[in-house]
Design a protein around this motif. Structure first.
Motif, PDB file in Angstrom:
ATOM      1  N   PRO A 269     -18.444   7.004  49.607  1.00 40.04           N
ATOM      2  CA  PRO A 269     -17.705   5.876  49.024  1.00 40.04           C
ATOM      3  C   PRO A 269     -18.582   4.767  48.454  1.00 40.04           C
ATOM      4  CG  PRO A 269     -17.683   5.735  51.414  1.00 40.04           C
ATOM      5  CD  PRO A 269     -18.342   7.040  51.075  1.00 40.04           C
ATOM      6  N   ASP A 270     -19.836   4.666  48.915  1.00 45.43           N
ATOM      7  CA  ASP A 270     -20.694   3.584  48.442  1.00 45.43           C
ATOM      8  C   ASP A 270     -22.169   3.996  48.573  1.00 45.43           C
ATOM      9  OD1 ASP A 270     -21.393   3.222  51.209  1.00 45.43           O
ATOM     10  OD2 ASP A 270     -19.645   1.908  51.454  1.00 45.43           O
ATOM     11  N   TYR A 271     -23.051   3.100  48.125  1.00 44.34           N
ATOM     12  CA  TYR A 271     -24.488   3.388  48.097  1.00 44.34           C
ATOM     13  C   TYR A 271     -25.044   3.614  49.503  1.00 44.34           C
ATOM     14  CZ  TYR A 271     -29.506   2.586  47.399  1.00 44.34           C
ATOM     15  OH  TYR A 271     -30.867   2.701  47.389  1.00 44.34           O
ATOM     16  N   THR A 272     -24.648   2.790  50.454  1.00 40.28           N
ATOM     17  CA  THR A 272     -25.164   2.925  51.820  1.00 40.28           C
ATOM     18  C   THR A 272     -24.789   4.276  52.408  1.00 40.28           C
ATOM     19  OG1 THR A 272     -25.024   0.535  52.158  1.00 40.28           O
ATOM     20  CG2 THR A 272     -25.182   1.916  54.126  1.00 40.28           C
ATOM     21  N   SER A 273     -23.546   4.683  52.217  1.00 36.42           N
ATOM     22  CA  SER A 273     -23.098   5.983  52.724  1.00 36.42           C
ATOM     23  C   SER A 273     -23.875   7.119  52.081  1.00 36.42           C
ATOM     24  CB  SER A 273     -21.601   6.172  52.452  1.00 36.42           C
ATOM     25  OG  SER A 273     -20.842   5.163  53.069  1.00 36.42           O
TER      26      SER A 273
ATOM     27  N   ARG B  82     -20.626  12.490  40.998  1.00 39.33           N
ATOM     28  CA  ARG B  82     -20.003  13.220  42.099  1.00 39.33           C
ATOM     29  C   ARG B  82     -19.876  14.706  41.778  1.00 39.33           C
ATOM     30  NH1 ARG B  82     -17.975   9.504  45.723  1.00 39.33           N
ATOM     31  NH2 ARG B  82     -17.747   7.376  44.898  1.00 39.33           N
TER      32      ARG B  82
ATOM     33  N   SER C 152     -26.336   4.229  39.053  1.00 41.13           N
ATOM     34  CA  SER C 152     -26.402   2.775  38.931  1.00 41.13           C
ATOM     35  C   SER C 152     -25.045   2.191  38.547  1.00 41.13           C
ATOM     36  CB  SER C 152     -27.455   2.394  37.873  1.00 41.13           C
ATOM     37  OG  SER C 152     -27.429   1.011  37.613  1.00 41.13           O
TER      38      SER C 152
ATOM     39  N   LEU D 210     -22.112   3.115  41.316  1.00 39.43           N
ATOM     40  CA  LEU D 210     -22.224   2.466  42.624  1.00 39.43           C
ATOM     41  C   LEU D 210     -22.459   0.956  42.519  1.00 39.43           C
ATOM     42  CD1 LEU D 210     -24.462   5.174  44.356  1.00 39.43           C
ATOM     43  CD2 LEU D 210     -22.029   4.749  44.791  1.00 39.43           C
ATOM     44  N   GLY D 211     -22.596   0.458  41.283  1.00 38.57           N
ATOM     45  CA  GLY D 211     -22.811  -0.974  41.089  1.00 38.57           C
ATOM     46  C   GLY D 211     -24.152  -1.457  41.606  1.00 38.57           C
ATOM     47  N   ILE D 212     -25.211  -0.667  41.355  1.00 37.94           N
ATOM     48  CA  ILE D 212     -26.554  -1.022  41.813  1.00 37.94           C
ATOM     49  C   ILE D 212     -27.518  -0.972  40.637  1.00 37.94           C
ATOM     50  CG2 ILE D 212     -26.195  -0.223  44.181  1.00 37.94           C
ATOM     51  CD1 ILE D 212     -27.553   2.419  43.387  1.00 37.94           C
TER      52      ILE D 212
END
Length: 389
Positions: free
Chosen positions: A95-99, A163, A36, A39-41
């Motif tokens: 690199p990000d949440y979607t990836s 990671r 969270s 990844l800024g979610i």
């Protein structure tokens, strides 16, 4: 006969593959806060990694069982472990949440193969008399994923980041790949799965009830389990070490539960063993719901719950194989599929309740699912003429 060529370490190699699979599937639950933050979610969005992953697994398990049923087992299982290893390493560099979500879904679409095919392979390499205990042993890998994997994931993620945790799972996957490549005999093939197989499964009422039990058991558990870490934080102000300790208790007791189940199933029979551990599962989740707010009470409840969490599923596999041995490749794959449906349903419901701060009701919703599962277990009690099943 191929089973004669299988070394004593072969079931252990298969079991370690389940450890990698379990860690790959469960990993986000052990590091939701780190995901969270990193990844800024929201926590809820991080939990969707489990929900969407479970949906992919539940579709992939029967589909891949059908598409790959004619492939030699060593090639199939080692390739699956290689994909899991590479997928986790790739996740470490997302690199990000979607990836991360896309990598996870692609990895698990292939990873759906491993657990049902490992169970089917175990049945090929041991004598019929030891089949029940061998299948239960293979599922120790999932218990170890909770007993050792999740606490380590929590520990590593809280200190070195999420990671590093994914990277560790990737390395473990590579080691497991090599062990299986060295230990599993070549040339093993199961019974091909075709459309007639699925039709026969659909006409078998006992199998359908057993599959429903699996779904309800897993739905109830994943209402709570997906958000266990954040729930402990919110309800008891537990820190990362305390949360890791509770995950450890859960997993160690899960390991003990499967060891006990493995020892008693060949004499008690799958039905009575399943009934015992479903009752323990219900007692533990009820204890969590009633004791919510007290770290001590919740930890004790998790210990009782842990005794039932993996052993109930391993007994489901054994009961399905015993109910229709010739359909085992399909039924074990379907059982794994509905297991993941349960994970998806439970984590989705848990996420909705968590997002609305309904933290105490969440536990009682979980209890309701497991009560329904227990009722179905009783309804599938073998008739006297089939008591041994």
């Amino acid at each position: 006969m191929e089973s004669a060529r299988a070394g004593r370490f072969t079931p252990t190699a298969l079991m370690l593959g389940n450890l990698v699979t379990g860690c790959s599937v469960l990993a986000p639950a052990g590091m939701l806060p780190e995901l969270s933050t990193g990844l800024g979610i929201s926590i809820h969005a991080a939990g969707l990694l489990i929900t969407f992953g479970a949906i992919t697994l539940c579709i992939g398990s029967p589909l891949t069982a059908w598409l790959t049923s004619r492939i030699e087992r060593r090639t199939l299982l080692t390739t699956t472990l290689a994909v899991l290893a590479l997928g986790n390493i790739a996740s470490a560099f997302a690199p990000d949440y979607t990836s991360l979500l896309v990598i996870r879904l692609m990895m698990l679409a292939v990873g759906a193969l491993y657990t049902p095919q490992a169970a089917g392979t175990a049945a090929l390499i041991v004598p019929v008399a030891r089949r029940g205990s061998a299948i239960a042993y293979i599922f120790l890998g999932w218990s170890l994923a909770a007993a050792v994997g999740l606490p380590l994931i929590t520990f590593i993620a809280s200190r070195y980041g999420w990671r590093a945790a994914y990277g560790g799972i990737g390395v473990l996957g590579g080691i497991s790949f090599l062990l299986l490549l060295l230990r599993l005999p070549a040339g093993l093939k199961g019974t091909p799965v075709d459309l007639k197989t699925w039709s026969a499964v659909g006409r078998n009422g006992t199998i359908l009830l057993l599959l429903a039990i699996t779904m309800l058991q897993m739905s109830g558990q994943f209402v709570v389990f997906t958000f266990m870490g954040p729930l402990l934080k919110k309800l008891t102000d537990a820190g990362p070490d305390a949360i890791g300790m509770v995950f450890g208790i859960y997993g160690v007791c899960g390991f003990l539960g499967v060891v006990i189940a493995t020892r008693i199933v060949d004499t008690w029979g799958p039905y009575r063993t399943s009934l015992l551990f479903t009752c323990l599962l219900l007692a533990g989740i009820t204890g969590w719901a009633v004791g919510a707010g007290s770290l001590g009470l919740m930890a004790v409840a998790v210990a009782i719950w842990g005794l039932g969490f993996a052993s109930t599923n391993s007994m489901q596999q054994v009961r399905l194989v015993a109910a229709a041995p010739r359909l085992a490749s399909a039924t074990v794959a379907l059982n794994t599929s509905v297991l993941y449906i349960g994970q998806a349903v439970g984590s989705a419901i848990g996420g909705l309740l968590f997002a609305r701060e309904l933290l105490h009701p969440l536990g009682f919703v979980a209890v309701g699912f497991v009560v329904l599962a227990l009722i179905l277990v009783v309804l599938t009690r073998p008739r006297p003429a089939a008591a041994a099943a």
